[in-house]
Scaffold this motif. Structure first.
Motif, PDB file in Angstrom:
ATOM      1  N   GLN A   1       0.842  -1.194   0.000  1.00 59.25           N
ATOM      2  CA  GLN A   1       0.000   0.000   0.000  1.00 59.25           C
ATOM      3  C   GLN A   1       0.877   1.244   0.000  1.00 59.25           C
ATOM      4  OE1 GLN A   1      -3.325  -0.380  -0.197  1.00 59.25           O
ATOM      5  NE2 GLN A   1      -2.994  -2.586  -0.180  1.00 59.25           N
ATOM      6  N   LEU A   2       0.580   2.161  -0.916  1.00 58.70           N
ATOM      7  CA  LEU A   2       1.329   3.409  -1.004  1.00 58.70           C
ATOM      8  C   LEU A   2       0.392   4.579  -0.745  1.00 58.70           C
ATOM      9  CD1 LEU A   2       3.383   2.727  -4.251  1.00 58.70           C
ATOM     10  CD2 LEU A   2       4.123   2.426  -1.898  1.00 58.70           C
ATOM     11  N   GLU A   3       0.919   5.597  -0.086  1.00 57.78           N
ATOM     12  CA  GLU A   3       0.135   6.806   0.138  1.00 57.78           C
ATOM     13  C   GLU A   3       0.013   7.555  -1.183  1.00 57.78           C
ATOM     14  OE1 GLU A   3       1.861   9.152   3.232  1.00 57.78           O
ATOM     15  OE2 GLU A   3       2.011   7.450   4.595  1.00 57.78           O
ATOM     16  N   GLU A   4      -1.201   7.946  -1.523  1.00 61.88           N
ATOM     17  CA  GLU A   4      -1.444   8.613  -2.806  1.00 61.88           C
ATOM     18  C   GLU A   4      -0.754   9.974  -2.915  1.00 61.88           C
ATOM     19  OE1 GLU A   4      -2.933   7.389  -5.482  1.00 61.88           O
ATOM     20  OE2 GLU A   4      -3.172   5.505  -4.414  1.00 61.88           O
ATOM     21  N   SER A   5      -0.657  10.706  -1.810  1.00 59.73           N
ATOM     22  CA  SER A   5      -0.120  12.066  -1.856  1.00 59.73           C
ATOM     23  C   SER A   5       1.411  12.114  -1.816  1.00 59.73           C
ATOM     24  CB  SER A   5      -0.691  12.878  -0.687  1.00 59.73           C
ATOM     25  OG  SER A   5      -0.287  12.286   0.535  1.00 59.73           O
ATOM     26  N   SER A   6       2.049  10.964  -1.749  1.00 57.54           N
ATOM     27  CA  SER A   6       3.502  10.926  -1.620  1.00 57.54           C
ATOM     28  C   SER A   6       4.201  11.271  -2.929  1.00 57.54           C
ATOM     29  CB  SER A   6       3.950   9.532  -1.181  1.00 57.54           C
ATOM     30  OG  SER A   6       3.378   9.205   0.047  1.00 57.54           O
ATOM     31  N   GLY A   7       5.375  11.857  -2.790  1.00 57.06           N
ATOM     32  CA  GLY A   7       6.223  12.128  -3.950  1.00 57.06           C
ATOM     33  C   GLY A   7       6.980  10.876  -4.350  1.00 57.06           C
ATOM     34  N   PRO A   8       7.739  10.928  -5.441  1.00 56.06           N
ATOM     35  CA  PRO A   8       8.453   9.738  -5.936  1.00 56.06           C
ATOM     36  C   PRO A   8       9.431   9.132  -4.927  1.00 56.06           C
ATOM     37  CG  PRO A   8       8.520  11.514  -7.547  1.00 56.06           C
ATOM     38  CD  PRO A   8       7.901  12.078  -6.317  1.00 56.06           C
ATOM     39  N   SER A   9      10.196   9.964  -4.231  1.00 56.45           N
ATOM     40  CA  SER A   9      11.171   9.396  -3.290  1.00 56.45           C
ATOM     41  C   SER A   9      10.467   8.785  -2.078  1.00 56.45           C
ATOM     42  CB  SER A   9      12.180  10.450  -2.851  1.00 56.45           C
ATOM     43  OG  SER A   9      11.574  11.449  -2.069  1.00 56.45           O
ATOM     44  N   ALA A  10       9.362   9.397  -1.640  1.00 58.48           N
ATOM     45  CA  ALA A  10       8.611   8.840  -0.510  1.00 58.48           C
ATOM     46  C   ALA A  10       7.964   7.512  -0.895  1.00 58.48           C
ATOM     47  CB  ALA A  10       7.552   9.829  -0.034  1.00 58.48           C
ATOM     48  N   LYS A  11       7.462   7.417  -2.127  1.00 55.32           N
ATOM     49  CA  LYS A  11       6.863   6.157  -2.584  1.00 55.32           C
ATOM     50  C   LYS A  11       7.927   5.060  -2.657  1.00 55.32           C
ATOM     51  CE  LYS A  11       2.871   7.872  -5.046  1.00 55.32           C
ATOM     52  NZ  LYS A  11       2.180   8.050  -6.308  1.00 55.32           N
ATOM     53  N   LEU A  12       9.097   5.414  -3.153  1.00 57.84           N
ATOM     54  CA  LEU A  12      10.185   4.453  -3.230  1.00 57.84           C
ATOM     55  C   LEU A  12      10.553   3.972  -1.823  1.00 57.84           C
ATOM     56  CD1 LEU A  12      12.083   3.117  -5.279  1.00 57.84           C
ATOM     57  CD2 LEU A  12      13.663   5.008  -4.910  1.00 57.84           C
ATOM     58  N   SER A  13      10.590   4.869  -0.878  1.00 50.53           N
ATOM     59  CA  SER A  13      10.902   4.501   0.509  1.00 50.53           C
ATOM     60  C   SER A  13       9.824   3.605   1.100  1.00 50.53           C
ATOM     61  CB  SER A  13      11.060   5.757   1.363  1.00 50.53           C
ATOM     62  OG  SER A  13      12.112   6.538   0.874  1.00 50.53           O
ATOM     63  N   GLN A  14       8.561   3.890   0.787  1.00 51.84           N
ATOM     64  CA  GLN A  14       7.465   3.042   1.261  1.00 51.84           C
ATOM     65  C   GLN A  14       7.579   1.633   0.685  1.00 51.84           C
ATOM     66  OE1 GLN A  14       3.652   4.895   0.489  1.00 51.84           O
ATOM     67  NE2 GLN A  14       4.431   6.881   1.154  1.00 51.84           N
ATOM     68  N   ILE A  15       7.943   1.559  -0.594  1.00 58.06           N
ATOM     69  CA  ILE A  15       8.141   0.249  -1.222  1.00 58.06           C
ATOM     70  C   ILE A  15       9.247  -0.506  -0.499  1.00 58.06           C
ATOM     71  CG2 ILE A  15       9.053  -0.869  -3.304  1.00 58.06           C
ATOM     72  CD1 ILE A  15       7.508   1.256  -4.935  1.00 58.06           C
ATOM     73  N   PHE A  16      10.368   0.159  -0.259  1.00 60.48           N
ATOM     74  CA  PHE A  16      11.503  -0.501   0.392  1.00 60.48           C
ATOM     75  C   PHE A  16      11.169  -0.943   1.806  1.00 60.48           C
ATOM     76  CE2 PHE A  16      14.679   1.813  -2.520  1.00 60.48           C
ATOM     77  CZ  PHE A  16      14.620   0.774  -3.435  1.00 60.48           C
TER      78      PHE A  16
END
Length: 136
Positions: free
Chosen positions: A78-93
């Motif tokens: 699950q990824l936060e919709e409002s996140s930027g690219p680096s935040a999404k990458l961090s969530q994935i990791f």
């Protein structure tokens, strides 16, 4: 096996094709009996792939493998919709490290990749996410 594992990775490997055998399966039942890899099997393959990419200096490929892996069906990240690219990458990791047999080793691999790729924002986002998840 110990010889292969202990082999110096900087030297080239020569694989003699005459000693390799791939079992030939003719029927659908035989293929189905092999089963599908589990999520943990896939995580193990991802970790090995990322470490190999890092060891050969292909840090971008390592990042791409992790990102593509996270988007596979059944991963349920699950990824936060409002996140930027680096935040999404961090969530994935962070999500992938939670699925790993050894989250600390996987995070070390990821940090190596991020530092070598000069992805400092993603590294700081990951550090923040991990710190927040460990806080009582």
């Amino acid at each position: 096996l110990f010889y292969v594992v202990g082999k110096d990775l900087s030297k080239g490997w020569l694989v003699d094709g005459s000693s390799l055998q791939i079992p030939h399966t003719d029927t659908t039942e035989e293929i189905a009996s092999l089963g599908r890899p589990t999520r943990q099997d896939l995580m193990d393959a991802l970790e090995i792939t990322m470490r190999t990419c890092n060891a050969s200096g292909k840090f971008g490929v390592s990042l791409l493998c992790a990102q593509r892996f996270a988007l596979m069906p059944g991963m349920e990240i699950q990824l936060e919709e409002s996140s930027g690219p680096s935040a999404k990458l961090s969530q994935i990791f962070q999500s992938l490290s939670a699925l790993s047999h050894s989250p600390i080793d996987f995070l070390a691999t990821i940090c190596t990749t991020l530092v070598a790729s000069n992805c400092t924002r993603a590294l700081h986002d990951l550090e923040r996410l991990v710190s927040e998840s460990l806080a009582p």
